[in-house]
Each structure stands twice: as C-alpha cells, then as structure tokens.
Scaffold this active site. Structure first.
Site, PDB file in Angstrom:
ATOM      1  N   TYR A 175      -2.912   2.203  -1.499  1.00  0.00           N
ATOM      2  CA  TYR A 175      -2.649   3.046  -0.327  1.00  0.00           C
ATOM      3  C   TYR A 175      -3.873   3.126   0.574  1.00  0.00           C
ATOM      4  O   TYR A 175      -4.150   4.157   1.175  1.00  0.00           O
ATOM      5  CB  TYR A 175      -2.216   4.457  -0.752  1.00  0.00           C
ATOM      6  CG  TYR A 175      -0.902   4.491  -1.501  1.00  0.00           C
ATOM      7  CD1 TYR A 175       0.299   4.587  -0.814  1.00  0.00           C
ATOM      8  CD2 TYR A 175      -0.864   4.407  -2.887  1.00  0.00           C
ATOM      9  CE1 TYR A 175       1.509   4.604  -1.498  1.00  0.00           C
ATOM     10  CE2 TYR A 175       0.348   4.421  -3.571  1.00  0.00           C
ATOM     11  CZ  TYR A 175       1.527   4.520  -2.867  1.00  0.00           C
ATOM     12  OH  TYR A 175       2.716   4.531  -3.535  1.00  0.00           O
ATOM     13  N   GLY A 232       6.272   9.834  -3.306  1.00  0.00           N
ATOM     14  CA  GLY A 232       6.535   8.932  -2.198  1.00  0.00           C
ATOM     15  C   GLY A 232       5.932   7.572  -2.403  1.00  0.00           C
ATOM     16  O   GLY A 232       5.378   7.259  -3.464  1.00  0.00           O
ATOM     17  N   ASN A 233       6.071   6.768  -1.370  1.00  0.00           N
ATOM     18  CA  ASN A 233       5.689   5.369  -1.468  1.00  0.00           C
ATOM     19  C   ASN A 233       5.476   4.870  -0.041  1.00  0.00           C
ATOM     20  O   ASN A 233       6.137   5.319   0.877  1.00  0.00           O
ATOM     21  CB  ASN A 233       6.838   4.632  -2.189  1.00  0.00           C
ATOM     22  CG  ASN A 233       6.803   3.133  -1.998  1.00  0.00           C
ATOM     23  OD1 ASN A 233       7.663   2.574  -1.344  1.00  0.00           O
ATOM     24  ND2 ASN A 233       5.820   2.477  -2.563  1.00  0.00           N
ATOM     25  N   HIS A 274      -0.288  -2.061  -1.627  1.00  0.00           N
ATOM     26  CA  HIS A 274       0.825  -1.490  -2.376  1.00  0.00           C
ATOM     27  C   HIS A 274       0.341  -0.505  -3.441  1.00  0.00           C
ATOM     28  O   HIS A 274       0.943   0.545  -3.642  1.00  0.00           O
ATOM     29  CB  HIS A 274       1.610  -2.637  -3.017  1.00  0.00           C
ATOM     30  CG  HIS A 274       2.870  -2.217  -3.700  1.00  0.00           C
ATOM     31  ND1 HIS A 274       4.040  -2.029  -3.010  1.00  0.00           N
ATOM     32  CD2 HIS A 274       3.143  -1.948  -4.991  1.00  0.00           C
ATOM     33  CE1 HIS A 274       4.976  -1.660  -3.854  1.00  0.00           C
ATOM     34  NE2 HIS A 274       4.470  -1.603  -5.057  1.00  0.00           N
ATOM     35  N   GLN A 325       9.931  -6.756 -16.122  1.00  0.00           N
ATOM     36  CA  GLN A 325      10.499  -5.416 -16.020  1.00  0.00           C
ATOM     37  C   GLN A 325      10.706  -4.781 -17.402  1.00  0.00           C
ATOM     38  O   GLN A 325      10.565  -5.436 -18.423  1.00  0.00           O
ATOM     39  CB  GLN A 325      11.838  -5.512 -15.300  1.00  0.00           C
ATOM     40  CG  GLN A 325      11.707  -6.044 -13.898  1.00  0.00           C
ATOM     41  CD  GLN A 325      11.062  -5.033 -12.980  1.00  0.00           C
ATOM     42  OE1 GLN A 325      11.641  -4.014 -12.659  1.00  0.00           O
ATOM     43  NE2 GLN A 325       9.837  -5.309 -12.569  1.00  0.00           N
ATOM     44  N   SER A 354      10.216   1.749  -2.238  1.00  0.00           N
ATOM     45  CA  SER A 354      10.752   0.562  -1.567  1.00  0.00           C
ATOM     46  C   SER A 354      10.657  -0.660  -2.465  1.00  0.00           C
ATOM     47  O   SER A 354       9.792  -0.748  -3.330  1.00  0.00           O
ATOM     48  CB  SER A 354       9.957   0.298  -0.294  1.00  0.00           C
ATOM     49  OG  SER A 354       8.609   0.055  -0.619  1.00  0.00           O
ATOM     50  N   HIS A 355      11.564  -1.594  -2.244  1.00  0.00           N
ATOM     51  CA  HIS A 355      11.452  -2.917  -2.843  1.00  0.00           C
ATOM     52  C   HIS A 355      11.836  -3.927  -1.768  1.00  0.00           C
ATOM     53  O   HIS A 355      12.724  -4.760  -1.944  1.00  0.00           O
ATOM     54  CB  HIS A 355      12.318  -3.038  -4.101  1.00  0.00           C
ATOM     55  CG  HIS A 355      11.568  -3.600  -5.257  1.00  0.00           C
ATOM     56  ND1 HIS A 355      12.114  -4.432  -6.201  1.00  0.00           N
ATOM     57  CD2 HIS A 355      10.276  -3.469  -5.609  1.00  0.00           C
ATOM     58  CE1 HIS A 355      11.196  -4.754  -7.094  1.00  0.00           C
ATOM     59  NE2 HIS A 355      10.077  -4.202  -6.752  1.00  0.00           N
ATOM     60  N   ASN A 356      11.150  -3.822  -0.628  1.00  0.00           N
ATOM     61  CA  ASN A 356      11.538  -4.561   0.573  1.00  0.00           C
ATOM     62  C   ASN A 356      11.254  -6.054   0.473  1.00  0.00           C
ATOM     63  O   ASN A 356      12.139  -6.870   0.680  1.00  0.00           O
ATOM     64  CB  ASN A 356      10.772  -4.012   1.779  1.00  0.00           C
ATOM     65  CG  ASN A 356      10.995  -2.525   1.953  1.00  0.00           C
ATOM     66  OD1 ASN A 356      12.007  -2.000   1.519  1.00  0.00           O
ATOM     67  ND2 ASN A 356      10.052  -1.849   2.585  1.00  0.00           N
ATOM     68  N   HIS A 357      10.008  -6.375   0.190  1.00  0.00           N
ATOM     69  CA  HIS A 357       9.624  -7.783   0.215  1.00  0.00           C
ATOM     70  C   HIS A 357      10.403  -8.593  -0.825  1.00  0.00           C
ATOM     71  O   HIS A 357      10.982  -9.624  -0.490  1.00  0.00           O
ATOM     72  CB  HIS A 357       8.107  -7.933   0.019  1.00  0.00           C
ATOM     73  CG  HIS A 357       7.283  -7.419   1.167  1.00  0.00           C
ATOM     74  ND1 HIS A 357       7.160  -6.077   1.443  1.00  0.00           N
ATOM     75  CD2 HIS A 357       6.547  -8.061   2.097  1.00  0.00           C
ATOM     76  CE1 HIS A 357       6.372  -5.934   2.502  1.00  0.00           C
ATOM     77  NE2 HIS A 357       5.979  -7.120   2.922  1.00  0.00           N
ATOM     78  N   ASP A 372       4.792   3.777 -16.948  1.00  0.00           N
ATOM     79  CA  ASP A 372       5.617   2.567 -16.938  1.00  0.00           C
ATOM     80  C   ASP A 372       4.827   1.426 -16.314  1.00  0.00           C
ATOM     81  O   ASP A 372       3.870   1.637 -15.586  1.00  0.00           O
ATOM     82  CB  ASP A 372       6.931   2.793 -16.199  1.00  0.00           C
ATOM     83  CG  ASP A 372       6.772   2.729 -14.703  1.00  0.00           C
ATOM     84  OD1 ASP A 372       5.986   3.531 -14.166  1.00  0.00           O
ATOM     85  OD2 ASP A 372       7.420   1.889 -14.066  1.00  0.00           O
TER      86      ASP A 372
END
Lengths: 222, 720
Positions: free
Chosen positions: B50, B525-526, B47, B312, B92-95, B266
C-alpha cells in the site's frame, strides 16, 4: 422419528436439512462419511446437497463409494427410508438405489431459482403431506440436475407411479420433466429441488414443509 | 540449484524501481540473493505494501463503539450484540480475472472467504461488484461469462450464499475488468483469531493444499499496468479448489475451537512470504522456515518458487507445542496436509532454509516496516462545468433506454448462476439493493450491500466518494437495517500520474467524510492500483461494501408495494441530471457535475424512514435512474402498474438527487406520514400511486408487461 443426515467433506446443505427435519419433529444425528454404521434405530437416512467430494468426477460418484454409503445401502435394502436432495439424489443414482443419472443442465449453466413443481403422487411417505396434482414452489440450485433415463425406464417409472415430482416449466432438460423419483418399494426418494429451503416462513415459502411433516406423520403411523 | 545472478533487468522485472533496490542494498548491506529479491519484490509491491495509498488511508475513520477490530487484520470485526460479531472485507481480483476470468474470479472469492474464516468466523454471505467494458466489446462476453461462472463455481461449491452485488459496463473497463469480492462471516465475540505470533520456539505449521508453481509473482503482476504482452501473464494466475477450501475452513474452525491455535494467517498474495512475515511482524518475533518440510505438488521446486507461490487454500498457523497431535488428527480427518515448517525465533530475523542452505536471511521487521511509502504528487480533479442544457425526452422512452441496458436491466442471468440460498438463512437475495441474511438460530438479521457510481467519482472524486458511502447507507436503510460499518475496495489507475493520484486522494476524502457523518467506519479494505492498459485508466471505482443490523425480522421493510398504495418520495428533488444514467444511456453524454451529497440530510432522511418503517408497505433507495427507474422496478416486482403522474419533467423523473427514498404506503397512513415528516423537517412528496397494469410517467404510459419483458431480457440479449 430418528433421522441420520450424512456428512461428506463437501456437503453444504447438511445443516439446512437437519434444521428442516428437526422443525418437523425428527431427532437428527449427523453421520460422518467415514462411519461404517448408522446410529441404532435410524428410520430415515437423509443425503444432503452440496459437492460431496468436490464433484470433479461425476457428481456423487466418490460419495457413493464411501464407507457410510455401504451402511446406507444396507439400510435401504432392509426397507429403511432414504431421502436424497440435490447432490444427495446424485449420490443415490450412483449407488444404484434409484434409476437414471443426472448430467449437466441442458443450458450448461448453474441455476438457482425457485421453480414450480407438480406433485405427481401422494402415495409415498414423502409425498403423503400433499394432494396429488398440486403445484408447489421449491428452489433448485444445481449445475447437474438434468435427469436422464431411457424411454423404457421412464415408462416403468410412470407405470409404477414412481415419479414423485415434475417441473412445471422444465429448467434443466430433465427427461419427462422429472424432478424427483421413488424407489420400487417407495421408501427411497431422490429429488433435485431443495424442500429444506422452503420450510421456514421467514425465507419466503413453506411449500417444502409438508414433505418433512408428512414423512414424520407417515412413519409415526407405520 | 544455483540461483541466477541479479541484473538490472531482473530487478526491474521484479517491479523494484532503482531507488527501491538501493533501499534494499542499504538495508541489508549486501547484494540480496535471488530468493531475497523475490521476497522484497513480494513485500514491497503496491498490492502488499500500500505504498502509494497508506498516507491517505490513515485519514479514514476506523473507530466506533461497534468496532472490535479495524483495518490491518485479515478482515474487520464488528459487534452485533448478544455476544456475536460479524467479520467482513472486500477485496479485488482484477488483474487475474482479466487474464483468466474463471480462475481469476474463483480465486478472488476463495481469497476473501479465507480472509474471513482465518479470523475464526464461518462465512454466511458473499457479494461481488463487477465492472466490465462495453457490452459489444469483443472481450466482454467472454469475461462476463467466465467471471460469473468462476464466482458461482467457487462460492456455490464452498456453500456460501451470494446475496447482493453490482454489475456495470463502461468502455473505460475494456482493457481492465474489475472483480471485487466481499465476504462476511459470523463468530462468537470471544472466538476471534489474529495473525500476531507469540512465544519463542513455537511451531509454525503449514495447513491445507500443497504448494505448486501457480501464481508465482502474482502480486507483482497485480501491481503493474497491462500491455500487449498480457497473454504471457496467464501462468501467474492461480487455480482454485473450493472443495479443499471448504475442508480447510471446517478443519480450521474445528481446530480453533480446541484452543490449540495461537495465531493464524492465510496464504494469499505472495503466499508463504507475506503470511510468515505478517505473523512475525505483528508479534515482534523472527521466523525460521525450513522449506524442505513444505508439502509440494511438483518436484524440484526452488526456494524462490516456494516463497512466491500463490497456490490457493493454504494457511499458516502458530500452534501451542503440546497440541500438535490434536491438530494433526483434525487435519487428518479432513484429509488435508499438515506440516511443521518452522518456528518462531527471538531475533528480528526472517531465515529461510532449503536443502541445508540459507536461501534468505533478512531483518523481518524491516520487510514490512521499511517498505517504501510515497507521498505521490497529485492534482485535484477540476470541477465539471454545469450542464449547458437540460435535455428532454418522452419519459417512457427514457425509461426504456435504462431498462434496455444491462447496467439497469434485471440481472437474473448473473444471479441465477450463484447459489443465493444455501445455509437456508437468506431472507432477501440479490436484485434489491441490499441482501438480508438471518443470524442463524436467532430473530436477528444482517443486511449487505455494495455501492459506487464511477461516473460521479470521475467528475468529482470527493462528492463521488461521499456518494459511494451514502448510497450504501441508503441501500441498507431501505431494508430497515441500521448501518454498522463499511469496507472499501479502491480501484484506480496508475498512481504515478498526478491526475489519477488526485482521484484517489479526493475519493478517500469523500469516503472519510461520509463514513464519519453516517457512523459507518471503515473496518477493512483493499487498494487496487495500476488498472490501466496501454496508458488508458479505468473510471475511478472506490467500491464500498457495507453491513447493517436488523434487530428483529419484524423490522424488515418490504420491497413489494400493494395495489392502491400511494407512492411518496422522502427527500428533496431538484432534478439533478449531471452525470446521470439517463444522460449516459439516452443521450450518450457524461457531463455536468455529479449530484452533491448533503450528509446531514442523508442521515436525517434515513433516520426518518427507519423511525416510520411501520407506516410504509415498502421502500427503495433512489439512486441511478432516479424516481422513474425505482418506481418501475418496484411495480415490476409486484406485478402491478404504477402511475407517477404528479412528476412530469425529465429532470424530476430521472434526476439523481441524493438522500431520497421511494416508499409505498396505504392511503390511510399517508396523511399521518405527511404530518410526521413535516414535524421532522423532512421533505415528503406524494408523486403517484401503484395499481392497474400500466406504467405512467408524467403523461406518457406503456403496458407494464411490455416494459417488464424488456427489463427481464435485456441483459441476456446484450451479452448472452
């Protein structure tokens, strides 16, 4: 007309409201929630939409106890004009300036949609730009817009012609389809729909603009 | 507190392979401490590093005269003229969203908004591209309602309008949903902030919310496949607080305007670790952190937990030392935590102190620079066999199979849960390919869209990758916007499998070719890999987010036809049904090759439409569902019928040939438009007209009202 738009840390329609007021001819100052006084000569206090203090408690409950809201109450008690939109309406019910309360939408979901409203009365500075009975299209965007008030309270509002707007097709379960109410002296208006989002032809509708222009005209005449 | 002894199991649990751990030992010449192991794990997981995709990402076009800052910072920056820039990224924040849909999606939105305002830009638009399992899968309803509510809950309270997006369903996402969140912001060209620290002995300042134990190990979790133990991973998902984020944005923008900020980063994935290393690495400096000063939400937090927490709404800044008091006053105004937690140092060293002890002492540059990089073996995807037959269907039945499916039905159930109008500059909201937001206080506007057709990418990653970009280009052009630049959010399965790696390599090749040919460089991108559950991968889903510029509101092309307008198609129709929505929905088939993309034709047809925008009443890109679906949607929006009686075959009505637009134009303009198209060498075909109250496709027809009712209720019917 001199308008003061209140700014809480979680307000997010403060700029939108200021833009609409300025477009209608008002001079606008933004007033931070920690202020204890309103600018000299303020005619209208506008309480904007947003999530004043995150609204993790009852919407508007913490804002209603902020320093600036003490000044707001004094302003209203002296007969000053107050407009509360969306979260601003929630704040005004929490301060006790308007009756009733706003609870979670009956469908339990947030709703953002342009909805038809009926103007119930033209007899207020806020609604003087409309004819009573006309239908206008104004966006709503809220999670807690379900207006509740006991039957006697609704009857009293009706008898005193204090229901400003109703929903034509009730989206959130509000009692008696009520979308906006006036105070007893007709100088405080709280409404869930966002007239400031329907006051610019580029955004697809102008049905909210008469609220601001009518208000400014009425105050100029007063 | 004594730290645990490192065992093989503990090392494996941190996602480090034996050869990667050996690399750590070689690099520091000793056994790392537990905190150091956590830091390596955070920096070297897929993550953050890359490591599987970097080699291929380097091939993407990232430059152009419009590009102010390409990939590598928190978000890309693109010039829009008049001294303004647009700053954007998709991530993405898929998992996390699969494990805890509300908070996973909410913090995905929070993370991408933070990426944008960290650069000094005020967010003005958001989009999201969502992929879920089949609608009747037992988890799908729960995931859809949680994700949508989470996105709304965060974005609505923060106060950014959601103006476009995608929602799709496929059995391949049953075990891994995708939540790709996009945000864009506006800034003055001279007011952009970067992450590179500069100057030795400068205070490193912690801002925002307090650090808790939430999300410890989240980035490592997001770099692993799922199995039946997934429920145990819930504590690795962070909890979002949009109210704090809103205050953090206002405070950061206010502080940036004072000139006190040297650099800012951040805290996203891997929190304090990643952000501190990033600032030091980019500035070629070391960083010393004193964790005793970190504002904590919970008592007794260890160095390991603080370094890996993904709490966060936190920021790290390097400030001008003489401006600390000014900065603190602004953060006090917004009631946010503010603490000096360290300083920049001259040596190449990442020194972490806690309770008077050294918890980590590592070479800083090596943490990112020496991260493993793989040239993983890959296999190209075999070409799909041509369609053996061209199925035929009554066109109205074909249309119903599309508009009755939640992929193609109206998405009001979703989009009405998002505030699409806050900030009062939304000119066009969701549901029309691309959203349009006015540049506040000007007559300019920006168009935003996201696009990918995973079925195409699965069959042919190169063509599918091209199509993802070309479809986004078309969505922007149909609004009247000139496409400016893109962001890519690449979602794939396990890259250690050569077939999956082949999909990634092929898609990047296609995306690169299209971004080059269409002049839409990738500026941010990500990559999200390991989207697999029990060995089953998602469809390859390289989502493209794209931004276009509209110089004046007058140049916007409408999206609603008028009664009596002619319907014309720009671009050539061959009737390509391979991998089409019709095959999938009406016949349950997913075969044949995807439609080929001719990039020069794509550009030529797009430029023709832009040059003749004044001639048409409205335009729509032709994509999945072909002419039939686009014509129906256009008619439905206007509340008038349409007759596409000049196209009669299943293939010509539902084919998904690329490079095409449906336009409506007044009868009086049609001949002139035909002549202009002839001169430009652009195919333009008269296919029918708008009017009446029926939808006619070929010789079949049905009342618009009946079809509209299906179209408007199918999504909720399938999911609510």
């Amino acid at each position: 007309m001199k308008a003061a738009v209140l700014v809480f840390p979680g307000s997010n329609c403060d700029r939108d409201l200021a833009v609409a007021l300025r477009a209608a001819g008002a001079s606008v100052s933004m007033v931070w929630h920690k202020e204890t006084a309103l600018p000299e000569g303020t005619d209208l206090v506008a309480v904007p939409g947003g999530f004043s203090f995150g609204d993790y408690l009852r919407c508007g409950a913490i804002a209603a106890n902020s320093p600036v809201c003490a000044a707001l109450k004094t302003h209203a008690e002296r007969g000053g004009f107050v407009l509360g939109v969306c979260n601003g309406f929630q704040v005004l019910t929490e301060t006790g300036l308007l009756p009733g309360a706003l609870i979670r939408n009956s469908g339990l979901r947030y709703i953002c949609r342009t909805v038809p409203l009926q103007v119930e009365t033209a007899a207020s500075a806020f609604t003087s730009g409309y004819d009573a009975g006309v239908r206008i299209d104004v966006p709503i965007a809220h999670h807690d817009g379900n207006y509740v008030l006991d039957a006697d309270g609704v009857a009293r509002l009706r008898d005193a012609d204090r229901v400003a707007f109703t929903y034509v097709d009730n989206p959130n379960g509000s009692v008696a389809d009520i979308a906006g109410v006036l105070s007893g002296n007709r100088r405080v208006l709280g409404m869930m729909p966002h007239p400031e989002r329907a006051a610019d032809p580029a955004l697809g509708g102008m049905d909210g603009a008469p609220l601001f222009t009518g208000l400014i005209d009425a105050l100029a005449d007063a | 507190m004594a730290e645990p002894t490192l065992t093989d199991d503990l090392i494996a649990a941190h996602g480090l392979k034996p050869d990667e751990y050996q690399r750590v030992l070689d690099l520091i010449g000793r056994t790392p401490t537990f905190t150091e192991l956590g830091i390596f794990s955070a920096m070297w997981n897929e993550h953050c590093s890359y490591k599987s995709s970097k080699k291929w990402l380097r091939t993407l076009p990232t430059d152009g005269p419009q590009v102010v800052c390409g990939p590598g910072e928190n978000a890309g920056v693109v010039d829009i003229g008049d001294g303004k820039v647009v700053v954007f990224k998709m991530e993405s924040h898929n998992h996390p969203s699969y494990i805890e849909p509300y908070q996973g999606a909410a913090t995905g939105v929070g993370g991408i908004l933070r990426d944008v305002f960290t650069m000094g830009a005020r967010p003005i638009a958001a989009m999201n591209a969502l992929s879920f399992g089949r609608p009747d899968h037992p988890k799908t309803r729960h995931l859809v309602s949680g994700v949508v509510e989470g996105i709304g809950g965060y974005g609505n309270a923060f106060g950014v309008p959601t103006v476009a997006g995608e929602v799709r369903f496929d059995a391949a996402y049953d075990g891994n949903c995708l939540v790709n969140a996009f945000a864009a912001g506006l800034a003055d060209a001279g007011g952009i902030f970067y992450s590179a620290a500069s100057g030795v002995g400068m205070p490193v300042v912690y801002l925002g919310a307090k650090t808790g134990r939430d999300g410890v190990g989240g980035a490592t979790m997001a770099s692993a496949e799922f199995d039946e133990s997934i429920e145990d991973k819930r504590p690795t998902v962070q909890v979002g607080d949009p109210f704090t984020e809103k205050r953090l944005m206002e405070a950061c923008l206010e502080l940036m305007a004072t000139g006190a900020v040297i650099s800012i980063q951040d805290m996203g994935a891997a929190g304090l670790t990643c952000s501190a290393v990033e600032m030091g690495d980019k500035g070629s400096l070391g960083v010393r952190l004193d964790l005793d000063s970190v504002p904590c939400r919970e008592q007794g937090m260890t160095a390991y937990e603080m370094m890996l927490s993904e709490s966060q709404e936190r920021m790290l800044m390097v400030l001008r030392p003489d401006r600390e008091a000014e900065a603190k006053a602004i953060f006090d105004k917004w009631d946010l935590d503010f603490a000096i937690v360290g300083e920049t140092i001259a040596e190449d060293r990442f020194l972490v102190m806690h309770g008077g002890e050294v918890k980590a002492d590592l070479p800083l540059k090596a943490l990112s620079g020496e991260a493993p990089e793989y040239d993983r073996p890959w296999e190209p995807t075999s070409p799909a066999a041509p369609l053996e037959d061209t199925p035929k269907i009554d066109p109205i039945e074909g249309l119903k199979s599309l508009i009755g499916h939640p992929d193609h039905a109206a998405k009001d159930w979703v989009t009405e849960q998002y505030d699409t109008m806050v900030m009062a500059d939304t000119v066009r909201g969701p549901g029309r390919g691309a959203g349009i937001v006015r540049v506040h206080g000007t007559d300019k506007a920006l168009a935003f869209t996201s696009n990918v057709v995973p079925r195409y990418v699965q069959a042919d990653p190169v063509e599918g990758g091209k199509q993802a970009v070309a479809g986004a280009y078309r969505n922007l052009v149909a609004t009247g916007a000139k496409p400016l630049a893109s962001t890519d959010n690449l979602n794939f399965g396990n890259p250690e499998k050569p077939q999956i790696m082949g999909q990634l390599v092929g898609a990047i090749e296609g995306i690169g070719a299209a971004c080059g040919a269409l002049d839409m460089p990738i500026v941010s991108g990500n990559v999200s890999l390991y989207n697999e559950t029990d060995g089953a991968a998602i469809l390859p889903t390289p989502t493209i987010g794209a931004v276009g510029l509209i110089d004046s509101l007058d140049e916007i092309i409408g999206c609603t036809p008028r009664d009596g307008d002619l319907a014309l198609v720009i671009g050539d129709t061959t009737g390509h049904l391979g991998r089409s929505a019709l095959l999938a929905r009406a016949f349950g088939r997913s075969d044949g090759p995807p439609p080929p993309v001719d990039l020069s034709v794509e550009r030529q047809n797009g430029e023709f439409l832009l040059a003749h925008r004044d001639w048409v009443t409205c335009a729509a890109p032709l994509s999945t569902g072909g002419l039939a679906l686009a014509a129906f949607r256009m008619a439905e929006r206007a509340g008038i019928g349409v007759s596409i009686d000049r196209q009669k075959t299943t293939a010509s009505l539902f084919g998904e040939d690329q490079g095409r637009y449906l336009v409506a134009c007044p009868f009086d303009n049609a001949e002139g438009l035909m002549v202009a198209a002839g001169q430009a060498g652009v195919p333009l075909l008269h296919v029918g007209r708008f009017g009446g109250d029926q939808v006619q496709l070929g010789s079949a027809k049905a009342p618009l009202a009946e079809l509209a009712a299906l179209y408007r209720t199918a999504f909720a019917g399938a999911l609510a």
